[in-house]
Design an enzyme around this catalytic site. Structure first.
Site, short mmCIF file in Angstrom:
data_model
loop_
_atom_site.label_atom_id
_atom_site.label_comp_id
_atom_site.label_asym_id
_atom_site.label_seq_id
_atom_site.Cartn_x
_atom_site.Cartn_y
_atom_site.Cartn_z
N GLU A 164 0.80 -1.24 0.00
CA GLU A 164 0.00 0.00 0.00
C GLU A 164 0.83 1.29 0.00
OE1 GLU A 164 -2.75 -0.53 3.25
OE2 GLU A 164 -3.36 -2.48 2.52
N GLU A 271 -6.34 -10.72 -0.90
CA GLU A 271 -7.14 -10.42 0.30
C GLU A 271 -8.61 -10.29 -0.07
OE1 GLU A 271 -5.53 -7.10 2.55
OE2 GLU A 271 -3.47 -7.66 2.09
O1 G3I Z 1 -3.53 -6.94 19.15
C1 G3I Z 1 -4.19 -5.78 19.67
C2 G3I Z 1 -4.75 -6.02 21.03
O2 G3I Z 1 -3.67 -6.27 21.92
C3 G3I Z 1 -5.55 -4.79 21.46
O3 G3I Z 1 -6.13 -5.03 22.69
C4 G3I Z 1 -6.65 -4.49 20.45
C5 G3I Z 1 -7.43 -3.24 20.80
O4 G3I Z 1 -7.88 -2.56 19.65
O5 G3I Z 1 -6.05 -4.29 19.20
C6 G3I Z 1 -5.35 -5.42 18.72
O6 G3I Z 1 -4.78 -5.08 17.51
C7 G3I Z 1 -5.66 -5.04 16.39
C8 G3I Z 1 -5.09 -6.00 15.35
O7 G3I Z 1 -5.84 -5.89 14.16
C9 G3I Z 1 -5.10 -7.45 15.81
O8 G3I Z 1 -6.39 -7.90 16.03
C10 G3I Z 1 -5.69 -3.62 15.86
O9 G3I Z 1 -6.34 -2.77 16.77
C11 G3I Z 1 -6.42 -3.60 14.53
O10 G3I Z 1 -6.30 -2.30 13.95
C12 G3I Z 1 -5.78 -4.61 13.59
O11 G3I Z 1 -6.52 -4.58 12.38
C13 G3I Z 1 -5.87 -5.20 11.29
C14 G3I Z 1 -5.64 -4.19 10.17
O12 G3I Z 1 -5.07 -4.85 9.06
C15 G3I Z 1 -4.74 -3.07 10.61
O13 G3I Z 1 -4.82 -2.05 9.68
C16 G3I Z 1 -6.79 -6.31 10.78
O14 G3I Z 1 -6.89 -7.33 11.78
C17 G3I Z 1 -6.22 -6.91 9.49
O15 G3I Z 1 -7.17 -7.77 8.92
C18 G3I Z 1 -5.94 -5.78 8.50
O16 G3I Z 1 -5.36 -6.36 7.35
C19 G3I Z 1 -5.06 -5.45 6.27
C20 G3I Z 1 -3.88 -6.03 5.51
O17 G3I Z 1 -2.81 -6.28 6.39
C21 G3I Z 1 -3.44 -5.09 4.40
N1 G3I Z 1 -4.55 -4.79 3.53
C22 G3I Z 1 -5.74 -4.30 4.17
C23 G3I Z 1 -6.19 -5.28 5.26
C24 G3I Z 1 -7.48 -4.81 5.89
O18 G3I Z 1 -7.29 -3.60 6.54
#
Ligand code: G3I
Length: 366
Positions: A164, A271
């Protein structure tokens, strides 16, 4: 005599009913026999899924093994989670996914070496909290890429090296991230070179979303061509595929795949999910008008959309080397929290109960 023949008729009737019932059950089970997604697609492309450490345990683990022959770690190999401090790596979760892939003979895509999101804070600052120079940042990226790529050399066949880096803004070319602010566009080429040095055999991908948007698509195309022309070791383009029941159209999808296969590179859908909502790429608050009912009309639209998408994928089987779903089932997906917090979405082929949805049967019935 009369009573005897009545009994006989009754017996014949019961026997006939039992036979009919047996036949029916047989037919039902024939209809319901499920070979698993990867088997239906074995002559097309590997079927992948993005997983968390939770997903590879328990109920979803069986579903993964039955339906998929490729995996991508959803979060645990990103630089923030795997490299939280400069001298500290957190291998545990990533190792668990790598072991699961090996134990079950599955392919593994690495995700993602360089991404502006989910990167650790330490990456950009020195011990006094001052922003680091381009040289320092590139050296840190090199060290990170070398460590991570080397560790999973035996199991990962392809890496999303840069994720990205192109802007969503039609008037801006590169995304104005910290990486870009400190290094300019150079971090992109260098990242591919560092990855190639660490593993000469792994496939190296550029991966992005909104590739169906013609303006963003052309920017990605131009950047990738530029990298090829400069001799940068790039092997493929990942079309993420965070789509919806309302987009893309068949024509747009075909144009998107054709544009990148024209570069002579590997093209993968990395994805995939089909949200039931109109696509929004920016986070916003939940509004009273946000209704998360998965209506019959939306179910029908989702079936039609997945049907079209997989028809186009199958017709392009020579051009697509893998298709990966982003999450396992509607039990949990990242779209439950994005772009609207706590708005349930139903974007996948398996339902909240981890069973195939009606749309699953449409995708495997061809
Ligand atoms: O692990 C922490 C946890 O300790 C905490 O308590 C909690 C509170 O919000 O957050 C947890 O982290 C989260 C993480 O996912 C793991 O679950 C983050 O907040 C959350 O923002 C994160 O989201 C991920 C996102 O990327 C980040 O931008 C999504 O799971 C994941 O599916 C998403 O994947 C991305 C690809 O990597 C790139 N392309 C887009 C795609 C969708 O956004």
């Amino acid at each position: 005599m009369k009573a005897k023949s009545s009994w006989l008729v009754l017996l014949i009737l019961v026997g006939a009913m039992a036979c009919e019932q047996k036949k029916q059950t047989q037919e039902d089970s024939d209809v319901r026999e499920d070979k698993g997604l990867k088997t239906y697609y074995q002559d097309y492309f590997p079927m992948g899924v993005a997983v968390s450490p939770y997903a590879i345990k328990g109920e979803q683990a069986e579903l993964i093994k039955k339906n998929f022959n490729s995996m991508t770690p959803e979060n645990v190999m990103k630089s923030g989670p795997i490299h939280p401090k400069e001298n500290e790596y957190n291998w545990k979760d990533a190792d668990a996914i790598a072991e699961f892939a090996k134990a079950n003979g599955m392919r593994l895509r690495g995700h993602a070496l360089v991404w502006h999101n989910q990167a650790p804070d330490w990456l950009y600052v020195d011990e006094n909290g001052e922003e680091v120079s381009k040289e320092v940042l590139l050296a840190r990226l090199k060290s990170h890429i070398t460590e991570v790529v080397t560790r999973y050399k035996d199991v990962i066949y392809a890496w999303d090296v840069v994720n990205e880096a192109i802007s969503d803004d039609p008037d801006e070319f590169y995304r104005d991230s910290k990486l870009y602010q400190i290094c300019g566009e150079e971090f992109i080429a260098r990242a591919f070179e560092y990855a190639r040095e660490a593993d000469p055999d792994v496939q190296l991908f550029y991966n992005d979303y909104e590739v169906i948007n013609p303006v963003k698509r052309e920017k990605i195309y131009k950047m990738v061509r530029g990298l090829q022309d400069a001799g940068v070791p790039i092997d493929g383009v990942g079309i993420q595929g965070h789509w919806s029941v309302f987009e893309p159209s068949e024509e747009t999808l075909r144009a998107t795949i054709d544009r990148f296969t024209g570069l002579g590179l590997e093209v993968q859908v990395t994805e995939l999910d089909v949200s039931i909502y109109k696509k929004e790429h920016t986070r916003r608050e939940k509004l009273p008008t946000d209704d998360d009912t998965f209506t019959d009309e939306l179910k029908k639209k989702q079936i039609e959309q997945y049907d079209m998408i997989f028809k186009v994928f199958r017709e392009n089987k020579e051009k697509l080397s893998s298709v990966t779903f982003w999450n396992v089932s509607d039990q949990y997906s990242w779209l439950d929290h994005f772009p609207v917090p706590d708005r349930k979405d139903y974007p996948l082929l398996f339902g909240e109960d981890n069973q195939p949805k009606e749309v699953y049967w449409t995708v495997v019935d061809f």
